[in-house]
Design an enzyme around this catalytic site. Structure first.
Site, PDB file in Angstrom:
ATOM      1  N   ARG A 178       0.829  -1.218   0.000  1.00  0.00           N
ATOM      2  CA  ARG A 178       0.000   0.000   0.000  1.00  0.00           C
ATOM      3  C   ARG A 178       0.863   1.269   0.000  1.00  0.00           C
ATOM      4  O   ARG A 178       0.585   2.250  -0.688  1.00  0.00           O
ATOM      5  CB  ARG A 178      -0.911  -0.010   1.230  1.00  0.00           C
ATOM      6  CG  ARG A 178      -1.921   1.096   1.316  1.00  0.00           C
ATOM      7  CD  ARG A 178      -3.045   0.966   0.298  1.00  0.00           C
ATOM      8  NE  ARG A 178      -2.835   1.784  -0.876  1.00  0.00           N
ATOM      9  CZ  ARG A 178      -3.149   1.426  -2.102  1.00  0.00           C
ATOM     10  NH1 ARG A 178      -3.688   0.243  -2.346  1.00  0.00           N
ATOM     11  NH2 ARG A 178      -2.904   2.212  -3.112  1.00  0.00           N
ATOM     12  N   LYS A 182       2.402  25.109  -4.284  1.00  0.00           N
ATOM     13  CA  LYS A 182       1.141  24.507  -3.827  1.00  0.00           C
ATOM     14  C   LYS A 182       1.264  22.980  -3.814  1.00  0.00           C
ATOM     15  O   LYS A 182       0.538  22.270  -4.506  1.00  0.00           O
ATOM     16  CB  LYS A 182      -0.008  24.952  -4.734  1.00  0.00           C
ATOM     17  CG  LYS A 182      -0.240  26.456  -4.680  1.00  0.00           C
ATOM     18  CD  LYS A 182      -1.325  26.928  -5.615  1.00  0.00           C
ATOM     19  CE  LYS A 182      -1.478  28.450  -5.492  1.00  0.00           C
ATOM     20  NZ  LYS A 182      -2.482  29.009  -6.420  1.00  0.00           N
ATOM     21  N   LYS A 217       5.738  39.759  -4.587  1.00  0.00           N
ATOM     22  CA  LYS A 217       4.312  39.638  -4.871  1.00  0.00           C
ATOM     23  C   LYS A 217       3.582  40.931  -4.525  1.00  0.00           C
ATOM     24  O   LYS A 217       4.177  41.861  -3.975  1.00  0.00           O
ATOM     25  CB  LYS A 217       3.725  38.486  -4.062  1.00  0.00           C
ATOM     26  CG  LYS A 217       4.320  37.133  -4.399  1.00  0.00           C
ATOM     27  CD  LYS A 217       3.555  36.055  -3.665  1.00  0.00           C
ATOM     28  CE  LYS A 217       3.672  34.732  -4.409  1.00  0.00           C
ATOM     29  NZ  LYS A 217       2.745  33.737  -3.873  1.00  0.00           N
ATOM     30  N   GLU A 239       5.884  39.883  -9.526  1.00  0.00           N
ATOM     31  CA  GLU A 239       4.514  39.569  -9.932  1.00  0.00           C
ATOM     32  C   GLU A 239       3.833  40.866 -10.384  1.00  0.00           C
ATOM     33  O   GLU A 239       3.853  41.857  -9.661  1.00  0.00           O
ATOM     34  CB  GLU A 239       3.784  38.981  -8.717  1.00  0.00           C
ATOM     35  CG  GLU A 239       2.378  38.524  -8.955  1.00  0.00           C
ATOM     36  CD  GLU A 239       1.738  38.026  -7.649  1.00  0.00           C
ATOM     37  OE1 GLU A 239       2.195  36.993  -7.109  1.00  0.00           O
ATOM     38  OE2 GLU A 239       0.820  38.685  -7.160  1.00  0.00           O
ATOM     39  N   ASP A 247       0.219  37.927 -13.671  1.00  0.00           N
ATOM     40  CA  ASP A 247      -0.694  37.218 -12.785  1.00  0.00           C
ATOM     41  C   ASP A 247      -2.142  37.505 -13.128  1.00  0.00           C
ATOM     42  O   ASP A 247      -2.579  38.665 -13.117  1.00  0.00           O
ATOM     43  CB  ASP A 247      -0.400  37.633 -11.337  1.00  0.00           C
ATOM     44  CG  ASP A 247      -1.064  36.695 -10.356  1.00  0.00           C
ATOM     45  OD1 ASP A 247      -1.079  35.477 -10.615  1.00  0.00           O
ATOM     46  OD2 ASP A 247      -1.580  37.173  -9.326  1.00  0.00           O
TER      47      ASP A 247
END
Lengths: 275, 275, 275, 275, 275, 275
Positions: free
Chosen positions: F96, F131, F163, F193, F214
């Site tokens: 597993r 992320k 940013k 950004e 962005d």
């Protein structure tokens, strides 16, 4: 020095140096095998071979690590300290970490040996302090031994060392020793730090195992050694420079502790070359 | 520098020094409160205050740690670097570990500042290497920044550095750079180590970000800087001693990397006194 | 005993007992506050209060832990050893782990005190061995001290103990001691294990710090003590039962080491009650 | 028992016992090979061979560890439990740690087997509790299985056990069971602790899997078993001594849980001899 | 979910994301305080608030974390999930890690809730599998509970699950169950995976607790449920898609296990905004 | 990817899944050897073979793991991804965990490859974000590379990314860049950004290395690319779906970052079969 004592130190050093991946070496090489040597670029006392070997073993079990030397040997400029064979990418990945250990430890062993040589023929031995690099004490104390020194205590539990702050806290050497004898185990020796001849006398009267002469002049040391007269080991301490070693040893002290061995050590110059 | 980056380093250092218990201090003291100061015994640049504070905080939350300085400040002999208040036994237990960090880091900051001062007025900046103490790189690189230097890469993943071994492995600088560009992410800059002016030319032609002049004479460096003519950052490297800094900076290089900042550093002399 | 020495032991014990969650308590309670007491169900010597307090602190900082006792106090059946106040679910989650520590440590302290009482009035002191629970030596040696014993060495580095296997390996006690004196640091004391009076004589002649009489009859011990005549500490060892303590102490030995304190200890009966 | 479950426990035990180095053995021996045996000094049930083997493997891969026994076998005084061959220094370094595991685990297995023998022929099985040594539960539960017992839950998540405090918190057994059924996963069985026959009835009515009879007299147990009549497993619990086992088993309970197996266990006497 | 279960997971996530320092934020900000909100950019079920709070607490104790929601609440696009106040640099350092946890856990809770809604009104409950993210099972199983599901076993020790490979290994379901009953503790329930109605019959005859219907058609499931007739819990399993949930639930199974909840989950869209 | 980077991740995953022991497999099997294959149940890009191999190696060194594939290969339904031979119980214990790694990593590689194929022929490359799954970033970024993508920064120290919050904090892009240039090391590239064309112009004027567009519309991206005109790398970012990839790539951007690769990935369907 057992591998259990340094394998985690080595692993932390490797992951610290690796970051998320060695992209330079990984881009250029892809499985090529090669040979390399670690070469001495100055002379000194070698220390840390098993640690360097562990570095390469952790990087890749297929690297062979051969050496004609052992820790404590004197090496000279140009000597091939060790030879390696295996995947080039792995050898390069271990290079800097292995050298960082080997150079630092050899630097300490070399400084220790130099001090030991200066006082050769006297009864004095060179010892170290707790002024070591945080996290590497086990390796640095080993390097001192490798250079011919003898280790002082490893940590606060190893031995009782009653310092000025303790004496002031207890009120007197006598009281401090009494408290320690009540609380501490029989396996630990007791050392007292003294700054005056009166303190030396009090320490002798308490029957302690070791008396430290802290920041004394050479003539004070002479007197102290006479006073103690073999009833305790005598340790000279306190910013003793290399230049002063001869005269301090001549006073008849048993031990000279040198903080500079570990906190002002310079790395011995070594380099790794592929060929 | 975030506390997450050094709290485990501090904890390992404390347990290393503590062993199974500080029996001396534990026998003499039993809860008495007291005050102490950390005093400079020589002048230099201070680095490591938050680490020293963390040491005492881990020993005992009741110790207050106050200072009028911050990292990067110049301190002089006799300055009270910090004052402590709390249980005496706890202060003494943290003493050696806190000083070991503070002295080592301040030693590096002081050496860095000295180099920075020598080349002040030139375009060159002082940078460091990966020749750091295993496990303490984060602290030593911080000390270099504190002393006015600028950090080179932290680890093998941070930046591409194509060295002689890579060039030989790939066959040429051009091929090595090509391989790296195929494999490595766009976020990493590319530096190439060069030993001759021909290699410098090849590196310039490849459009790399930084060119290292390794073990070159000053006049070679002069030529190389002219050749590169601003098309890449130029780093002078390779056993550059303090004495040679002025002439190297005068060549117009952008960066001078100094291994000795971290691998031949001497601890700055500080001590803790109860009063 | 500093919290740094046991906080990780406590955390491991809590995660071991918690598994993926305490679903019983989590289902029944949801934030209710409550009070609880830890009650003695038999009499003995209390040891481990700071460890039990750490258990509850790690479970939930909002639990208050109050006690009128301190480690080393004698408690009797029915005594309220400590009282707790806070979220009931948290108290129940810490209950078993806290009791497991407190009962085990109090059991050892109680057994130690019993032995100490038996030999009260003699020069002998009760000491422990390395026959401790793996991973809990620091707590078990602390419990021995709490019960009035004195600790033998904590680990293999703390002291030299030359045993039969070492003597056979070296060829003689004399040779073993010589080798140890060449290699080991001055801070460590030297103890030799002896099984015959001839070995005792040889050990005395070597000037060692402590002589262990291993598995000797009482009359052999008598002779050995006479032979040694204060020139070394004398430790009686080797399966000495509680019943034999009085006669062994009467021989004039300085130390009686008892493996059973830690490897045949029975937990002192305590329980936690909500009210 | 998978090695992943104990390898870190073994490593912590070894570093705990090693300290900064075994200076005695390191001074006396330098690479000599030798043989040793682990000998039984009393009879009992053996448990922990793989753990002892892991100890020596971690000390030095060159030690061979051979045994004619397996865990669960009965050994008698004088039996050679295992034989070792390899570097003497490494064997001596592992000796104490290996014995500490093996003796403790065999002690628990022996006590378990003794209880199992007493109730042989009845439907009852011997089970354990969470009164285990902090950090060693996995090994102690394994030792109970090795001795012929069956394990109760490993941790708070394994099974629901509704105790008096939960019943009081919820107001009734019925309400506690209802809450648990709402919150806990279907994989966990539900056990309820009862102290009276009324509670037993309520537990039966709730359809729980196991009913614990806590601190009941033998005749109460008789009645309870009749009442339950096979609709749940029945566990007798609460300070049941060895002497009372026969009569408790005769009541027809399914399980008898014994805290003393793990919290009052005595190490089985084993020793290691070089030859 | 107790903080002990996730604090180390959070610390590893933070150090993973931090690298050697956040130089962007560290350059731009220097101690300014500010406020931020976590905003929902789509609707779903919230899960992971205590974990997000722990992230910010580990970054800086001075960040306050306030929320009007609790785990399990439904949030809609534009909802302010939580508001933060404290040093801006610290908030930005925790941002990505906190969102990574919160989005992933909320994604799982949302998928679970969706499945739960589809089968509302039937006897079936939604359960999970061991197909979770390595190292995060504790959080993902918690998210399933938060979404209204019920957890299947956490690990291999929690419950017996006899699968096709075990049946083949033992020769028959009967033999496999017999072996398991001999070896495993009474606290664990026994589940058998079946692929045919004959296997279902055999499993019923063995009296197991739960019978899994693996990869069966809906009509097979109908028959199996009739066959079992309440004598065991029935779990439908094997790549059951969202579309098939209604008809599977209509067969009368007790449990429907869905691997996709954890191994095909999509993060719920949330973002953090300074204002 | 060096084994040092994932061996601890694998060990944590195994102990998480093992709990206190795999009682099912342990009851049914006792040393039988067997063979198994990992079979693809859908087509995709394989990633994670060395991790799966490490899983089985940690479970039992005697399992052989053979494969005709390497990471990055395309596999089709029915392909035998790897074959295993060794103790059946060990193979089942690793099953597993190995699949959980392999399926997740292959899922990410497959999604990456799909995106790469869509934009083949344009100058754009696919890149990832931060992320990622907490604790598994190293594996997930590796899977993106395996699928043909190029990695964005690994952590906050790798690169400067200014940013919106930083721009607002500093007052302007110009000021933010200036602060970053003063504080950050020369090895890190600077990305800004931008949300408007004015911001793009300002970023170009600052001479940054990379400009992120962005959440811009495709026509805004067109304009931005023209404006930048090769003076910086251009990254398109912000919820770009698979459907929009073609038109975004057509604008001439250099990089397209896709959060969904790692936070909405679905595991590739693989299974292990004994035979």
């Amino acid at each position: 020095m057992h591998r259990l004592l340094y394998k985690d130190i080595v692993e932390r050093a490797l992951t610290e140096d690796l970051g998320s991946e060695d992209c330079t070496t990984g881009s250029v090489f892809s499985g090529e095998e090669g040979k390399a040597v670690i070469v001495a670029k100055e002379s000194g006392v070698l220390a840390g071979l098993p640690v360097a070997e562990e570095v390469f073993a952790q990087v890749n079990r297929q690297i062979s690590f051969l050496t004609a030397f052992q820790d404590g040997d004197i090496i000279n400029t140009g000597d091939c300290v060790a030879s390696l064979e295996g995947p080039i990418a792995a050898i390069l990945m271990g290079e800097r970490v292995a050298l960082n250990f080997l150079q630092r430890m050899s630097g300490i062993a070399t400084a220790t040996r130099a001090a030991v040589e200066i006082i050769r023929g006297t009864r004095a031995r060179i010892t170290d302090t707790r002024k070591t690099t945080p996290g590497l004490r086990i390796l640095e104390k080993y390097a001192v031994r490798t250079g011919g020194g003898v280790n002082h205590r490893f940590n606060l539990a190893d031995m009782v060392l009653i310092k000025d702050n303790h004496i002031r806290g207890a009120g007197s050497i006598r009281e401090a020793v009494a408290r320690v004898r009540r609380c501490c185990g029989f396996p630990v020796k007791i050392e007292v730090e003294t700054e005056t001849l009166d303190e030396v006398k009090e320490a002798v009267a308490c029957g302690v195992d070791i008396i430290m002469l802290d920041n004394m002049t050479t003539s004070q040391m002479d007197e102290a050694v006479n006073l103690i007269d073999g009833r305790a080991l005598v340790e000279a301490s306190g910013g003793i420079s290399r230049e002063r070693l001869t005269e301090v040893a001549a006073t008849g002290v048993d031990l000279i502790s040198l903080g500079y061995l570990t906190n002002k050590s310079r790395a011995l110059d070594l380099s790794l070359k592929l060929y």
